[in-house]
Design a protein around this motif. Structure first.
Motif, PDB file in Angstrom:
ATOM      1  N   SER A   2     -95.199  98.548  28.053  1.00 56.04           N
ATOM      2  CA  SER A   2     -96.345  98.206  29.290  1.00 56.04           C
ATOM      3  C   SER A   2     -97.443  98.931  29.269  1.00 56.04           C
ATOM      4  O   SER A   2     -97.585  99.895  28.368  1.00 56.04           O
ATOM      5  CB  SER A   2     -95.338  98.740  30.443  1.00 56.04           C
ATOM      6  N   GLU A 168    -101.814 101.043  44.919  1.00 58.23           N
ATOM      7  CA  GLU A 168    -101.871  99.575  44.081  1.00 58.23           C
ATOM      8  C   GLU A 168    -103.116  99.366  43.633  1.00 58.23           C
ATOM      9  O   GLU A 168    -103.347  98.840  42.477  1.00 58.23           O
ATOM     10  CB  GLU A 168    -101.502  98.761  44.936  1.00 58.23           C
ATOM     11  N   SER A 173    -101.476  97.689  40.176  1.00 60.72           N
ATOM     12  CA  SER A 173    -100.053  97.231  39.755  1.00 60.72           C
ATOM     13  C   SER A 173     -99.347  97.196  41.380  1.00 60.72           C
ATOM     14  O   SER A 173     -99.883  97.861  42.329  1.00 60.72           O
ATOM     15  CB  SER A 173     -99.153  98.135  39.008  1.00 60.72           C
ATOM     16  N   LYS A 174     -98.336  96.744  41.719  1.00 60.61           N
ATOM     17  CA  LYS A 174     -97.453  96.451  42.690  1.00 60.61           C
ATOM     18  C   LYS A 174     -96.494  97.867  42.868  1.00 60.61           C
ATOM     19  O   LYS A 174     -95.603  97.784  41.878  1.00 60.61           O
ATOM     20  CB  LYS A 174     -96.922  94.944  42.913  1.00 60.61           C
ATOM     21  N   VAL A 176     -93.046  98.435  43.718  1.00 61.26           N
ATOM     22  CA  VAL A 176     -91.765  97.845  44.355  1.00 61.26           C
ATOM     23  C   VAL A 176     -90.889  98.698  44.588  1.00 61.26           C
ATOM     24  O   VAL A 176     -89.831  98.309  45.454  1.00 61.26           O
ATOM     25  CB  VAL A 176     -91.446  96.619  43.236  1.00 61.26           C
ATOM     26  N   ARG A 202     -94.795  97.117  39.244  1.00 57.53           N
ATOM     27  CA  ARG A 202     -95.023  95.904  38.529  1.00 57.53           C
ATOM     28  C   ARG A 202     -96.393  95.366  38.386  1.00 57.53           C
ATOM     29  O   ARG A 202     -97.163  95.524  39.252  1.00 57.53           O
ATOM     30  CB  ARG A 202     -94.377  94.959  39.211  1.00 57.53           C
ATOM     31  N   ASN A 206     -96.026  91.055  35.008  1.00 56.31           N
ATOM     32  CA  ASN A 206     -94.477  91.220  35.690  1.00 56.31           C
ATOM     33  C   ASN A 206     -93.624  92.130  34.874  1.00 56.31           C
ATOM     34  O   ASN A 206     -92.527  92.179  35.334  1.00 56.31           O
ATOM     35  CB  ASN A 206     -94.011  90.036  35.830  1.00 56.31           C
ATOM     36  N   LYS A 207     -94.308  92.941  34.048  1.00 60.42           N
ATOM     37  CA  LYS A 207     -93.461  94.044  33.439  1.00 60.42           C
ATOM     38  C   LYS A 207     -93.351  95.348  34.551  1.00 60.42           C
ATOM     39  O   LYS A 207     -94.370  95.686  35.252  1.00 60.42           O
ATOM     40  CB  LYS A 207     -93.936  94.500  32.021  1.00 60.42           C
ATOM     41  N   ARG A 208     -92.024  95.718  34.669  1.00 64.34           N
ATOM     42  CA  ARG A 208     -91.952  97.016  35.536  1.00 64.34           C
ATOM     43  C   ARG A 208     -91.793  98.107  34.821  1.00 64.34           C
ATOM     44  O   ARG A 208     -91.026  98.100  33.677  1.00 64.34           O
ATOM     45  CB  ARG A 208     -90.650  96.509  36.546  1.00 64.34           C
ATOM     46  N   ASP A 282     -81.418  92.124  37.598  1.00 61.88           N
ATOM     47  CA  ASP A 282     -81.707  91.364  36.398  1.00 61.88           C
ATOM     48  C   ASP A 282     -80.883  91.853  35.052  1.00 61.88           C
ATOM     49  O   ASP A 282     -80.949  92.987  34.755  1.00 61.88           O
ATOM     50  CB  ASP A 282     -83.269  91.550  35.907  1.00 61.88           C
ATOM     51  N   GLY A 286     -85.081  94.631  33.287  1.00 57.70           N
ATOM     52  CA  GLY A 286     -86.539  94.727  33.253  1.00 57.70           C
ATOM     53  C   GLY A 286     -87.119  93.280  32.837  1.00 57.70           C
ATOM     54  O   GLY A 286     -88.226  93.062  33.020  1.00 57.70           O
TER      55      GLY A 286
END
Length: 286
Positions: A2, A168, A173-174, A176, A202, A206-208, A282, A286
């Protein structure tokens, strides 16, 4: 890996602060913001959206209070909006704060290095109480009128939504997940941190990424640590409340090879349950 690699974050350094300071409120700012006659030409300064490729305005509800030291005085200034300014590559260049009462020019918080600044939440979340004060672990470059100086700087928000949007926008990034943690330990490095926040971010891909500040390490290892969730091989929830969650890490880069696994004890058991649910949602972790 990431974009939030551990080496991207500034290492923490403890800067000494003056013990004797006075406070200057936003109603008395002539030291920082001279009258228009004393700072000719300041009114012709271009607005942030004219100077940068990307400028996003965060309208605050209702305001933010910034605190910093200058000349032995503690200043506290209030603003109603923040312009987050980036260049064409998306790199953060500065924050411009405006809407302050009696202030003739914006307050500028500049970012001159290439390392990603991490907004540090000063107090751990606990029992539904969210941290509203954000600081930075190193001295920051600021400008008031035509004066540029280095100082420790903090932002005190009045709403959690504003605080989240601020984080953010800076990190791109978001946010979450956020939880206060009592302690985190690893077999390879020992005690990582005490009484900190654990964030999961995130990115645009879309990688967390899990992010926390390793404040219990020796000085050269005090820094933000980021762990991509796809580097968590497995996790084991505790059988009883108040016990830590055990994470087995895949050693695909140096710091994870040192840590090998991580035990995280949460301040709030509901946060612990939410964390485990997020990981188990998931199957690929991840």
């Amino acid at each position: 890996m990431s974009q939030f690699a551990s080496q991207d974050f500034q290492e923490w350094s403890a800067d000494s602060r003056r013990q004797s300071t006075s406070t200057v409120s936003s109603a008395s700012t002539s030291i920082l913001f001279p009258s228009p006659g004393a700072s000719s030409g300041s009114s012709s300064r271009k607005q942030s959206w004219q100077l940068y490729d990307d400028a996003v305005r965060l309208e605050l509800n209702p305001s933010v209070t910034i605190s910093f030291l200058k000349g032995g005085q503690l200043f506290k200034l209030r603003y109603s909006y923040i312009d987050v300014c980036k260049d064409a590559t998306g790199a953060l260049k500065c924050l411009e704060l405006g809407g302050g009462v009696g202030q003739q020019s914006p307050f500028i918080h500049a970012f001159n290095n290439t390392k990603l600044p991490v907004p540090h939440l000063e107090h751990p979340k606990s029992s539904g109480e969210y941290p509203l004060r954000v600081s930075f672990l190193e001295q920051q470059t600021v400008q008031t009128a035509r004066t540029v100086f280095m100082t420790q700087l903090s932002y005190k928000f009045e709403s959690w939504d504003d605080c989240v949007q601020f984080q953010e926008l800076l990190l791109g990034s978001k946010l979450v997940f956020l939880a206060g943690i009592a302690e985190a330990k690893s077999k390879g490095r020992g005690e990582e941190c005490i009484s900190q926040n654990l964030r999961i971010l995130r990115g645009h891909n879309n990688k967390r990424v899990m992010l926390f500040f390793a404040n219990s390490q020796r000085k050269e290892l005090k820094r933000y640590v980021s762990i991509p969730l796809n580097c968590i091989g497995s996790f084991k929830p505790p059988k009883k409340a108040g016990r830590p969650v055990a994470l087995d890490l895949q050693p695909n880069f140096d710091i994870l090879a040192q840590m090998r696994n991580l035990q995280v004890e949460f301040l709030d058991d509901d946060d612990r349950k939410s964390f485990c649910q997020l990981l188990s949602s998931d199957l690929t972790i991840g």
